[in-house]
Design a protein around this motif. Structure first.
Motif, short mmCIF file in Angstrom:
data_model
loop_
_atom_site.label_atom_id
_atom_site.label_comp_id
_atom_site.label_asym_id
_atom_site.label_seq_id
_atom_site.Cartn_x
_atom_site.Cartn_y
_atom_site.Cartn_z
N ILE A 62 1.06 -1.63 -0.42
CA ILE A 62 0.10 -0.21 -0.04
C ILE A 62 1.09 0.92 0.16
O ILE A 62 0.94 2.46 -0.59
CB ILE A 62 -0.86 -0.04 1.12
N ALA A 63 1.87 1.71 1.19
CA ALA A 63 2.59 2.78 1.06
C ALA A 63 3.23 2.77 -0.30
O ALA A 63 3.66 1.56 -0.96
CB ALA A 63 3.71 2.05 2.26
N PRO A 64 3.58 3.87 -0.51
CA PRO A 64 4.45 4.97 -1.84
C PRO A 64 6.02 4.55 -1.20
O PRO A 64 6.80 4.80 -0.49
CB PRO A 64 3.78 6.25 -1.61
N ASN A 65 7.09 4.47 -2.36
CA ASN A 65 7.85 3.96 -2.45
C ASN A 65 9.10 5.50 -2.91
O ASN A 65 8.45 5.89 -3.50
CB ASN A 65 8.95 2.95 -3.38
N ILE A 66 8.78 6.29 -1.88
CA ILE A 66 9.35 7.53 -1.71
C ILE A 66 11.00 7.12 -1.70
O ILE A 66 11.39 7.33 -0.16
CB ILE A 66 8.71 9.20 -1.08
N CYS A 103 8.61 22.32 -12.59
CA CYS A 103 8.73 21.27 -12.63
C CYS A 103 7.31 20.26 -11.18
O CYS A 103 6.70 19.50 -11.91
CB CYS A 103 10.27 20.66 -12.50
N HIS A 104 7.39 20.91 -10.38
CA HIS A 104 6.95 20.44 -9.17
C HIS A 104 5.38 20.30 -8.76
O HIS A 104 4.64 20.06 -8.72
CB HIS A 104 6.98 20.76 -8.11
N GLY A 105 4.90 21.97 -9.87
CA GLY A 105 3.44 22.25 -10.18
C GLY A 105 3.31 22.63 -8.71
O GLY A 105 4.09 23.52 -8.00
N ALA A 106 1.62 23.73 -9.04
CA ALA A 106 1.68 24.76 -8.74
C ALA A 106 1.17 24.45 -6.76
O ALA A 106 1.55 25.34 -5.87
CB ALA A 106 0.15 26.00 -9.11
N GLN A 107 1.34 23.24 -6.84
CA GLN A 107 1.10 22.79 -5.05
C GLN A 107 1.48 22.15 -5.16
O GLN A 107 1.02 21.58 -4.08
CB GLN A 107 -1.04 21.69 -5.19
N GLY A 108 2.64 21.70 -5.58
CA GLY A 108 3.48 20.93 -5.20
C GLY A 108 3.87 19.22 -5.33
O GLY A 108 4.22 18.44 -4.46
N LYS A 109 2.04 19.15 -6.56
CA LYS A 109 2.24 17.96 -6.48
C LYS A 109 3.19 17.01 -7.88
O LYS A 109 2.63 15.97 -7.96
CB LYS A 109 0.79 17.54 -7.01
N GLY A 110 4.24 17.85 -7.85
CA GLY A 110 5.19 16.84 -9.16
C GLY A 110 3.93 16.64 -10.49
O GLY A 110 4.81 16.31 -11.39
N ASP A 111 2.78 17.88 -10.79
CA ASP A 111 2.66 18.25 -11.87
C ASP A 111 3.17 19.19 -12.39
O ASP A 111 1.64 19.30 -13.46
CB ASP A 111 1.59 17.46 -11.82
N GLY A 112 4.10 19.78 -12.86
CA GLY A 112 4.28 21.05 -13.76
C GLY A 112 4.02 20.89 -14.66
O GLY A 112 4.47 19.26 -15.27
N PRO A 113 4.30 21.87 -15.59
CA PRO A 113 4.03 22.12 -17.37
C PRO A 113 5.19 20.91 -17.13
O PRO A 113 5.09 20.38 -18.19
CB PRO A 113 4.08 23.04 -18.08
N ALA A 114 6.59 21.23 -16.74
CA ALA A 114 7.53 20.57 -17.24
C ALA A 114 7.64 19.31 -16.85
O ALA A 114 8.56 18.21 -17.59
CB ALA A 114 9.17 20.68 -16.82
N ALA A 115 6.31 18.07 -15.89
CA ALA A 115 6.88 17.05 -15.43
C ALA A 115 6.86 15.83 -15.71
O ALA A 115 7.77 14.84 -16.27
CB ALA A 115 6.21 16.95 -13.96
N PRO A 122 9.04 14.39 -10.89
CA PRO A 122 9.52 15.33 -9.55
C PRO A 122 8.32 14.75 -8.82
O PRO A 122 7.36 14.16 -8.66
CB PRO A 122 8.44 16.11 -9.97
N PHE A 123 9.33 14.97 -7.54
CA PHE A 123 8.36 14.39 -6.43
C PHE A 123 7.29 15.01 -5.96
O PHE A 123 7.04 16.18 -6.24
CB PHE A 123 9.24 14.29 -4.80
N ASN A 124 6.16 14.47 -4.99
CA ASN A 124 4.82 15.30 -4.79
C ASN A 124 5.74 15.93 -3.52
O ASN A 124 5.65 14.97 -2.74
CB ASN A 124 3.64 14.09 -4.79
#
Length: 186
Positions: A62-66, A103-115, A122-124
């Protein structure tokens, strides 16, 4: 919703439980060899063994691998010298939006335009930031993360010779990221 602890965190819990199980197992063995009551220690060993299996089971299903890049031991203990107030968070937000959001997105979720062009992605940061000490975050921002697109923001700018982000600016970004992860950033 994200799982509240990473695979690495659950592995560390399992290691601590294994140490406890070994100690109780040793006590049970000593008591058994001396002819004393050993069952309570044996039950404790078995109980800790079950907790180890549960911890690792959750960790690997279940746990994410970070993955966590290595950080010098002393860097973990560095504390953020900037004030924990709305002004610092606002400065950090502006710096983050100008330098990190692509890269990290406006809310830091790793979903920026360059991601989508980056491997690994990029990490969430909303998941990652609360799991690390401020000094670790400062080290990664300043020195970059090997084998990723994360640059070293303390490296000198080729045009000016000054760091891309000063120490204070990096600490302000960390204040913003902590507020963002806690849900208190406006």
């Amino acid at each position: 919703m994200t799982f509240p602890i990473s695979r690495q965190g659950l592995e560390q819990i399992a290691i601590a439980l294994a140490v406890g199980a070994a100690v109780f197992g040793l006590f049970a063995l000593v008591r058994w060899r001396r002819g004393g009551e050993w069952q309570r220690f044996g039950q404790s060993t078995g109980f800790l063994g079950v907790l180890i299996v549960v911890s690792l089971g959750i960790g690997y299903t279940i746990a994410p691998n970070i993955p966590t890049p290595a950080v010098p031991f002393t860097a973990r203990f560095a504390q953020n010298p900037t004030p924990d107030d709305p002004g610092t968070v606002a400065f950090g937000r502006a710096l983050y939006q100008a330098n990190c959001a692509v890269c990290h997105g406006a809310q830091g979720k790793g979903d920026g335009p360059a991601a989508f062009t980056l491997q690994p992605p990029p990490f969430n940061l909303q998941v990652h930031v609360p799991q690390h000490a401020p000094g670790e975050l400062f080290y990664w921002i300043g020195n970059g993360i090997p084998f990723t697109a994360m640059p070293a923001w303390s490296a000198p700018d080729p045009d000016t010779g000054k760091p891309k982000l000063t120490e204070t600016e990096r600490w302000e970004i960390i204040r913003y990221l902590q507020a963002l992860a806690a849900g208190t950033a406006n």
